[in-house]
Design a protein around this motif. Sequence first.
Motif, mmCIF file in Angstrom:
data_model
loop_
_atom_site.group_PDB
_atom_site.id
_atom_site.type_symbol
_atom_site.label_atom_id
_atom_site.label_comp_id
_atom_site.label_asym_id
_atom_site.label_seq_id
_atom_site.Cartn_x
_atom_site.Cartn_y
_atom_site.Cartn_z
ATOM 1 N N SER A 14 60.902 24.666 43.083
ATOM 2 C CA SER A 14 60.552 23.280 43.938
ATOM 3 C C SER A 14 61.528 24.366 44.894
ATOM 4 C CB SER A 14 62.313 22.798 43.543
ATOM 5 O OG SER A 14 62.619 23.135 42.869
ATOM 6 N N ALA A 15 61.742 23.997 46.335
ATOM 7 C CA ALA A 15 62.659 24.106 47.227
ATOM 8 C C ALA A 15 64.179 24.632 47.040
ATOM 9 C CB ALA A 15 62.672 23.097 48.360
ATOM 10 N N THR A 83 54.329 19.189 50.941
ATOM 11 C CA THR A 83 54.415 21.043 51.726
ATOM 12 C C THR A 83 54.494 21.870 50.883
ATOM 13 O OG1 THR A 83 56.945 20.366 50.417
ATOM 14 C CG2 THR A 83 57.189 19.512 53.052
ATOM 15 N N HIS A 85 56.956 25.109 49.499
ATOM 16 C CA HIS A 85 57.225 25.818 49.082
ATOM 17 C C HIS A 85 58.036 26.891 49.826
ATOM 18 C CE1 HIS A 85 58.383 22.159 47.808
ATOM 19 N NE2 HIS A 85 58.475 22.240 46.177
ATOM 20 N N SER A 87 58.589 29.666 53.636
ATOM 21 C CA SER A 87 58.773 30.214 55.490
ATOM 22 C C SER A 87 57.558 29.823 56.049
ATOM 23 C CB SER A 87 60.109 30.672 55.575
ATOM 24 O OG SER A 87 59.278 32.029 54.686
ATOM 25 N N GLU A 111 63.068 15.989 48.479
ATOM 26 C CA GLU A 111 62.510 16.242 46.613
ATOM 27 C C GLU A 111 64.452 15.652 46.646
ATOM 28 O OE1 GLU A 111 61.199 18.997 45.107
ATOM 29 O OE2 GLU A 111 58.636 18.755 46.241
ATOM 30 N N GLN A 193 64.006 29.537 57.070
ATOM 31 C CA GLN A 193 64.042 28.640 55.571
ATOM 32 C C GLN A 193 62.074 27.617 55.427
ATOM 33 O OE1 GLN A 193 66.361 25.508 57.848
ATOM 34 N NE2 GLN A 193 67.949 25.985 55.926
ATOM 35 N N VAL A 194 62.411 27.413 54.167
ATOM 36 C CA VAL A 194 61.002 26.868 53.628
ATOM 37 C C VAL A 194 61.290 25.736 54.396
ATOM 38 C CG1 VAL A 194 62.042 28.230 51.152
ATOM 39 C CG2 VAL A 194 62.349 25.856 52.050
ATOM 40 N N ASP A 196 60.493 22.741 53.523
ATOM 41 C CA ASP A 196 61.195 21.375 53.459
ATOM 42 C C ASP A 196 62.713 21.589 53.965
ATOM 43 O OD1 ASP A 196 59.325 22.649 50.879
ATOM 44 O OD2 ASP A 196 59.150 20.063 50.263
ATOM 45 N N GLY A 318 56.541 18.259 47.645
ATOM 46 C CA GLY A 318 55.565 19.276 47.815
ATOM 47 C C GLY A 318 54.016 19.257 47.070
#
Length: 343
Positions: A14-15, A83, A85, A87, A111, A193-194, A196, A318
Amino acid sequence: MFALASPRPLLRRSAALVAFALLAFPAQAETSTCAKGTSALPALEQSGKLAEAEREAAEVPNGEGRFYRVERANVAPSFLYGTMHLSDPRVLTLPPKARAAFEAASGMVVETTDALDQAVMAKVLLSRPDLTTLPAGQTLDTLVPADEMARLQPELEARAMPLAAIRTLQPWFLATQLLVAPCEMERMKSGAQVLDLALAGEAREAGKPLMGLESAAEQLEALASLPLDLQVDNLVATLDLVDRLPDLFETMTELYLSDRISLIEPATSALAPSGTDDARSIEVTQRFDEAVVHKRNAVMSERLGPLLQRGGLFVAVGALHLPGETGLVESLRRAGWSVTRIP
């Protein structure tokens, strides 16, 4: 023989896990060297493995598409966006229709909002050591066979994680550190940043209400639920992927950008064989999918429904949470929502 289990499911992290990785071991970013990978899809096609993977992916409901309109009578439409996760600038660039929906949205759902606040993330780490640390009396070097430990230790040290600092951490957590690709680490080191988190930050700056479907602790609970012996198997198998991460991520990114979401799992399976013990590998993947994908899908769907009643939201989760019988697209349809793919 020591069983090697497939590390592929952890690539779905996950992010929040990316944020945890940098919060727990920020120094490792200084040691990474970015080398752009090469998509393995041409090689898979030539070997015939891509056709087999495509047949498997075709059986998954809603396997193609990452952008959907969600609506019902007397409620303003909302939009669901899958998305990745990462960048990577290609991932961060929303398709025009998704960008327009995001900018017009009255609020955003992700999320977890916990990943936006380092203080919250640090509090989770401190308040729930059971999620990332081993039970009393157990250490990494007593769980991992000596020959595998000899391979693992230098990889961790290269990421500024000496054994003395990590020997009490759970194997699943260390595996996620190994699976942060060098280019990803370089970008985040420079402040990227990713997707999300980037979208959530943009929404916050625009004054849009920001809502989360889970807490960071809940996400970690899902990962920590894997039995320790399977975590160890997965960690050791991850070592065989380290040198191939750029190619794996490039392959996944190409599939994501072309909306072939359900093809990601079988294609990466063809690239990263499960190991010497197929039964063990299947067990790891099934246990992971149940805890980290299917159960979370049910929770996210249940919590998302009331939020969608507000109308006008942009929901970003995600992409691998969208397809399949337990995915959000089917779950929302069963709950009475009309969910339509936007190409």
